[in-house]
Design a protein around this motif. Structure first.
Motif, PDB file in Angstrom:
ATOM      1  N   LEU A  56       0.828  -1.209   0.000  1.00 49.99           N
ATOM      2  CA  LEU A  56       0.000   0.000   0.000  1.00 49.99           C
ATOM      3  C   LEU A  56       0.858   1.253   0.000  1.00 49.99           C
ATOM      4  CD1 LEU A  56      -2.651   1.624   0.359  1.00 49.99           C
ATOM      5  CD2 LEU A  56      -2.448   1.175   2.828  1.00 49.99           C
ATOM      6  N   MET A  57       1.836   1.293   0.888  1.00 51.02           N
ATOM      7  CA  MET A  57       2.653   2.495   1.042  1.00 51.02           C
ATOM      8  C   MET A  57       3.849   2.454   0.099  1.00 51.02           C
ATOM      9  SD  MET A  57       0.847   4.096   3.194  1.00 51.02           S
ATOM     10  CE  MET A  57       1.923   5.534   3.175  1.00 51.02           C
ATOM     11  N   ALA A  58       4.050   3.552  -0.620  1.00 50.48           N
ATOM     12  CA  ALA A  58       5.265   3.727  -1.409  1.00 50.48           C
ATOM     13  C   ALA A  58       6.344   4.400  -0.574  1.00 50.48           C
ATOM     14  CB  ALA A  58       4.969   4.550  -2.659  1.00 50.48           C
ATOM     15  N   ASN A  59       5.911   5.321   0.296  1.00 55.55           N
ATOM     16  CA  ASN A  59       6.840   6.029   1.190  1.00 55.55           C
ATOM     17  C   ASN A  59       6.044   6.507   2.391  1.00 55.55           C
ATOM     18  OD1 ASN A  59       8.604   7.816   2.500  1.00 55.55           O
ATOM     19  ND2 ASN A  59       9.640   8.326   0.577  1.00 55.55           N
ATOM     20  N   SER A  60       6.166   5.810   3.487  1.00 49.52           N
ATOM     21  CA  SER A  60       5.383   6.141   4.681  1.00 49.52           C
ATOM     22  C   SER A  60       5.732   7.516   5.238  1.00 49.52           C
ATOM     23  CB  SER A  60       5.595   5.081   5.762  1.00 49.52           C
ATOM     24  OG  SER A  60       5.151   3.819   5.324  1.00 49.52           O
ATOM     25  N   SER A  61       6.985   7.902   5.132  1.00 48.46           N
ATOM     26  CA  SER A  61       7.409   9.169   5.731  1.00 48.46           C
ATOM     27  C   SER A  61       6.827  10.373   5.004  1.00 48.46           C
ATOM     28  CB  SER A  61       8.934   9.263   5.748  1.00 48.46           C
ATOM     29  OG  SER A  61       9.459   9.275   4.428  1.00 48.46           O
ATOM     30  N   THR A  62       6.479  10.202   3.731  1.00 47.53           N
ATOM     31  CA  THR A  62       5.901  11.300   2.951  1.00 47.53           C
ATOM     32  C   THR A  62       4.430  11.069   2.609  1.00 47.53           C
ATOM     33  OG1 THR A  62       6.718  10.269   0.906  1.00 47.53           O
ATOM     34  CG2 THR A  62       8.118  11.953   1.927  1.00 47.53           C
ATOM     35  N   ASN A  63       3.841  10.050   3.225  1.00 44.81           N
ATOM     36  CA  ASN A  63       2.428   9.722   2.982  1.00 44.81           C
ATOM     37  C   ASN A  63       2.128   9.524   1.499  1.00 44.81           C
ATOM     38  OD1 ASN A  63       1.387   9.732   5.679  1.00 44.81           O
ATOM     39  ND2 ASN A  63       1.483  11.978   5.671  1.00 44.81           N
ATOM     40  N   GLU A  64       3.002   8.763   0.819  1.00 42.11           N
ATOM     41  CA  GLU A  64       2.776   8.449  -0.587  1.00 42.11           C
ATOM     42  C   GLU A  64       2.375   6.981  -0.718  1.00 42.11           C
ATOM     43  OE1 GLU A  64       5.714  11.038  -3.258  1.00 42.11           O
ATOM     44  OE2 GLU A  64       6.690  10.166  -1.489  1.00 42.11           O
ATOM     45  N   TYR A  65       1.467   6.727  -1.638  1.00 42.90           N
ATOM     46  CA  TYR A  65       0.860   5.413  -1.787  1.00 42.90           C
ATOM     47  C   TYR A  65       1.136   4.856  -3.181  1.00 42.90           C
ATOM     48  CZ  TYR A  65      -1.856   6.887   2.304  1.00 42.90           C
ATOM     49  OH  TYR A  65      -2.236   7.336   3.544  1.00 42.90           O
ATOM     50  N   ASN A  66       1.076   3.529  -3.299  1.00 46.69           N
ATOM     51  CA  ASN A  66       1.093   2.898  -4.607  1.00 46.69           C
ATOM     52  C   ASN A  66      -0.330   2.815  -5.143  1.00 46.69           C
ATOM     53  OD1 ASN A  66       3.873   2.254  -5.071  1.00 46.69           O
ATOM     54  ND2 ASN A  66       3.714   0.664  -3.495  1.00 46.69           N
ATOM     55  N   MET A  67      -0.488   3.124  -6.406  1.00 46.95           N
ATOM     56  CA  MET A  67      -1.776   3.036  -7.090  1.00 46.95           C
ATOM     57  C   MET A  67      -1.627   2.133  -8.298  1.00 46.95           C
ATOM     58  SD  MET A  67      -3.883   6.033  -9.095  1.00 46.95           S
ATOM     59  CE  MET A  67      -5.365   5.615 -10.039  1.00 46.95           C
ATOM     60  N   VAL A  68      -2.550   1.177  -8.444  1.00 45.88           N
ATOM     61  CA  VAL A  68      -2.586   0.302  -9.613  1.00 45.88           C
ATOM     62  C   VAL A  68      -3.594   0.888 -10.605  1.00 45.88           C
ATOM     63  CG1 VAL A  68      -3.033  -2.018 -10.468  1.00 45.88           C
ATOM     64  CG2 VAL A  68      -2.074  -1.700  -8.171  1.00 45.88           C
ATOM     65  N   ILE A  69      -3.138   1.187 -11.810  1.00 43.88           N
ATOM     66  CA  ILE A  69      -4.027   1.741 -12.837  1.00 43.88           C
ATOM     67  C   ILE A  69      -4.835   0.611 -13.466  1.00 43.88           C
ATOM     68  CG2 ILE A  69      -4.191   3.014 -15.014  1.00 43.88           C
ATOM     69  CD1 ILE A  69      -3.226   4.742 -12.700  1.00 43.88           C
ATOM     70  N   GLU A  70      -6.137   0.733 -13.401  1.00 46.30           N
ATOM     71  CA  GLU A  70      -7.027  -0.218 -14.060  1.00 46.30           C
ATOM     72  C   GLU A  70      -7.545   0.334 -15.394  1.00 46.30           C
ATOM     73  OE1 GLU A  70      -9.228  -2.299 -10.281  1.00 46.30           O
ATOM     74  OE2 GLU A  70      -9.518  -0.134 -10.551  1.00 46.30           O
ATOM     75  N   ILE A  71      -7.912   1.622 -15.402  1.00 48.01           N
ATOM     76  CA  ILE A  71      -8.559   2.205 -16.578  1.00 48.01           C
ATOM     77  C   ILE A  71      -7.837   3.508 -16.952  1.00 48.01           C
ATOM     78  CG2 ILE A  71     -10.724   3.070 -17.538  1.00 48.01           C
ATOM     79  CD1 ILE A  71     -12.168   1.521 -15.275  1.00 48.01           C
ATOM     80  N   PRO A  72      -7.231   3.575 -18.125  1.00 50.68           N
ATOM     81  CA  PRO A  72      -6.604   4.829 -18.560  1.00 50.68           C
ATOM     82  C   PRO A  72      -7.666   5.912 -18.825  1.00 50.68           C
ATOM     83  CG  PRO A  72      -5.744   2.940 -19.795  1.00 50.68           C
ATOM     84  CD  PRO A  72      -6.950   2.463 -19.048  1.00 50.68           C
ATOM     85  N   ARG A  73      -7.295   7.141 -18.559  1.00 50.55           N
ATOM     86  CA  ARG A  73      -8.210   8.262 -18.819  1.00 50.55           C
ATOM     87  C   ARG A  73      -8.637   8.294 -20.289  1.00 50.55           C
ATOM     88  NH1 ARG A  73      -5.309  12.921 -17.076  1.00 50.55           N
ATOM     89  NH2 ARG A  73      -4.829  13.447 -19.218  1.00 50.55           N
ATOM     90  N   TRP A  74      -9.856   8.777 -20.526  1.00 50.80           N
ATOM     91  CA  TRP A  74     -10.495   8.938 -21.836  1.00 50.80           C
ATOM     92  C   TRP A  74     -11.029   7.623 -22.405  1.00 50.80           C
ATOM     93  CZ3 TRP A  74     -10.907  13.623 -20.965  1.00 50.80           C
ATOM     94  CH2 TRP A  74      -9.850  14.526 -20.830  1.00 50.80           C
ATOM     95  N   THR A  75     -10.800   6.491 -21.737  1.00 52.22           N
ATOM     96  CA  THR A  75     -11.279   5.218 -22.268  1.00 52.22           C
ATOM     97  C   THR A  75     -12.599   4.831 -21.600  1.00 52.22           C
ATOM     98  OG1 THR A  75     -10.000   3.895 -20.682  1.00 52.22           O
ATOM     99  CG2 THR A  75      -8.940   4.476 -22.783  1.00 52.22           C
ATOM    100  N   ASN A  76     -13.288   3.842 -22.166  1.00 55.45           N
ATOM    101  CA  ASN A  76     -14.635   3.496 -21.718  1.00 55.45           C
ATOM    102  C   ASN A  76     -14.772   2.084 -21.155  1.00 55.45           C
ATOM    103  OD1 ASN A  76     -14.823   5.561 -24.038  1.00 55.45           O
ATOM    104  ND2 ASN A  76     -16.868   5.694 -23.143  1.00 55.45           N
ATOM    105  N   ALA A  77     -13.823   1.201 -21.430  1.00 51.72           N
ATOM    106  CA  ALA A  77     -13.938  -0.182 -20.964  1.00 51.72           C
ATOM    107  C   ALA A  77     -13.864  -0.238 -19.442  1.00 51.72           C
ATOM    108  CB  ALA A  77     -12.833  -1.039 -21.574  1.00 51.72           C
ATOM    109  N   LYS A  78     -14.785  -0.984 -18.824  1.00 53.35           N
ATOM    110  CA  LYS A  78     -14.832  -1.122 -17.369  1.00 53.35           C
ATOM    111  C   LYS A  78     -13.886  -2.245 -16.970  1.00 53.35           C
ATOM    112  CE  LYS A  78     -16.670  -0.334 -13.242  1.00 53.35           C
ATOM    113  NZ  LYS A  78     -15.731  -1.127 -12.413  1.00 53.35           N
ATOM    114  N   LEU A  79     -12.648  -1.865 -16.661  1.00 52.62           N
ATOM    115  CA  LEU A  79     -11.610  -2.812 -16.263  1.00 52.62           C
ATOM    116  C   LEU A  79     -11.418  -2.735 -14.759  1.00 52.62           C
ATOM    117  CD1 LEU A  79      -9.017  -1.880 -19.034  1.00 52.62           C
ATOM    118  CD2 LEU A  79     -10.756  -3.677 -19.138  1.00 52.62           C
ATOM    119  N   GLU A  80     -11.142  -3.881 -14.134  1.00 56.20           N
ATOM    120  CA  GLU A  80     -10.954  -3.857 -12.686  1.00 56.20           C
ATOM    121  C   GLU A  80     -10.149  -5.054 -12.216  1.00 56.20           C
ATOM    122  OE1 GLU A  80     -14.876  -3.793 -11.089  1.00 56.20           O
ATOM    123  OE2 GLU A  80     -15.297  -5.888 -11.563  1.00 56.20           O
ATOM    124  N   ILE A  81      -9.484  -4.872 -11.083  1.00 61.85           N
ATOM    125  CA  ILE A  81      -8.821  -5.990 -10.427  1.00 61.85           C
ATOM    126  C   ILE A  81      -9.887  -7.004 -10.054  1.00 61.85           C
ATOM    127  CG2 ILE A  81      -7.599  -6.690  -8.341  1.00 61.85           C
ATOM    128  CD1 ILE A  81      -6.161  -3.980  -8.404  1.00 61.85           C
TER     129      ILE A  81
END
Length: 310
Positions: A56-81
């Motif tokens: 979950l955490m990319a860097n706890s000291s700076t409150n940065e998180y990991n994000m998994v991209i499911e759907i690129p912007r401007w697209t319409n397909a409903k993709l999900e984990i």
């Protein structure tokens, strides 16, 4: 023989562990739009779960998180984990046997952010959310990444959390965390929802409007919101994320579940696979060959432009 693409090493996209540069996204069953499309993740000859194995955490000291991209912007397909499939590939969601696509509701085209999830989180459908008084929706927490770049399906990015909106979907809580990639040019000046309104005026209002209306073309009523559709700040959002992370920890220690909890690296999980089983799973998934392909290049025409009102 099924088609499999190796989408390339996600070098530099994780900030938390040294093995990050060895993780690859592996496409099976054809591109988006093919009914069998699946995007798996692998590392060192083992499949890994984007839900369970990516920290979950990319860097706890700076409150940065990991994000998994499911759907690129401007697209319409409903993709999900896919929380029901072993190792949780990204798949194309279906309804009544048909692939799902979001409608274009004027004036929007597809998803208006890079849409994804926070790994190692779970909105528990058996627990009432203390913030909204509704149960969770049974998924990882959704993230709306608002930076200028269009991100690839399956890419993983370090993000800063700006705030959160609480969508109520069918009497379930469906948090939408607002975030920006840490390497985005505007991330130095955007740290809060207030900053977002200054530098990207109208985006929060458009986000509320989009989610309120996006199911209406399918014959459903408009969605509703907790907190009068007002965003909560970054501190509040991090508390929501901590609660969802605690629910995930409880989940992976559950002996029996309808959800797919197999993983390669979670020490406290009852579903961590042995090295031998990991290798067997890798060969079963990817043993028929692969074709390397490059990550998509940046496209200046995909960039958002915000023009402040005079």
């Amino acid at each position: 023989m099924h088609a499999l693409r190796r989408l390339g090493s996600m070098r530099g996209l994780f900030g938390a562990r040294s093995y990050s540069s060895k993780i690859q996204a592996m496409q099976v069953g054809g591109p988006v739009g093919a009914p069998a499309h699946r995007l798996y993740f692998a590392r060192n000859g083992s499949p890994v779960s984007p839900w369970h194995d990516i920290p979950l955490m990319a860097n706890s000291s700076t409150n940065e998180y990991n994000m998994v991209i499911e759907i690129p912007r401007w697209t319409n397909a409903k993709l999900e984990i896919n929380t029901l499939a072993p190792f949780n590939p990204i798949t194309h969601d279906t309804k009544n046997g048909q692939l799902r696509y979001v409608a274009n509701v004027f004036p929007y085209k597809g998803y208006i952010w890079n849409y994804g999830a926070l790994p190692q989180t779970y909105e528990d459908p058996h627990e009432v959310d203390a913030h909204t008084q509704c149960v969770g929706d049974g998924d990882p927490i959704d993230v709306l990444e608002v930076g200028q770049s269009v991100c690839a399906e399956g890419s993983v990015h370090k993000v800063k959390v700006l705030g959160a909106l609480a969508l109520i979907d069918g009497e379930e809580t469906d948090w939408k965390v607002l975030a920006i990639r840490s390497d985005d040019p505007q991330s130095q000046v955007i740290n809060t929802v207030g900053d977002l309104e200054v530098h990207m005026p109208g985006l929060v209002a458009a986000t509320v409007d989009w989610f309120t209306k996006y199911k209406v073309p399918d014959g459903k009523p408009p969605n509703t919101w907790a907190f009068d559709a007002k965003p909560k700040d970054d501190v509040y959002a991090r508390d929501v994320i901590r609660t969802a992370h605690a629910s995930w920890k409880k989940l992976v220690q559950t002996a029996h579940s309808d959800l797919a909890l197999s993983n390669a690296s979670v020490d406290e999980s009852l579903h961590r696979m042995s090295k031998e089983d990991q290798g067997d799973a890798y060969n079963a998934l990817f043993g028929r060959g692969s074709v390397p392909t490059a990550e998509p290049s940046e496209d200046a025409n995909s960039k958002w432009h915000y023009i402040p009102s005079r």
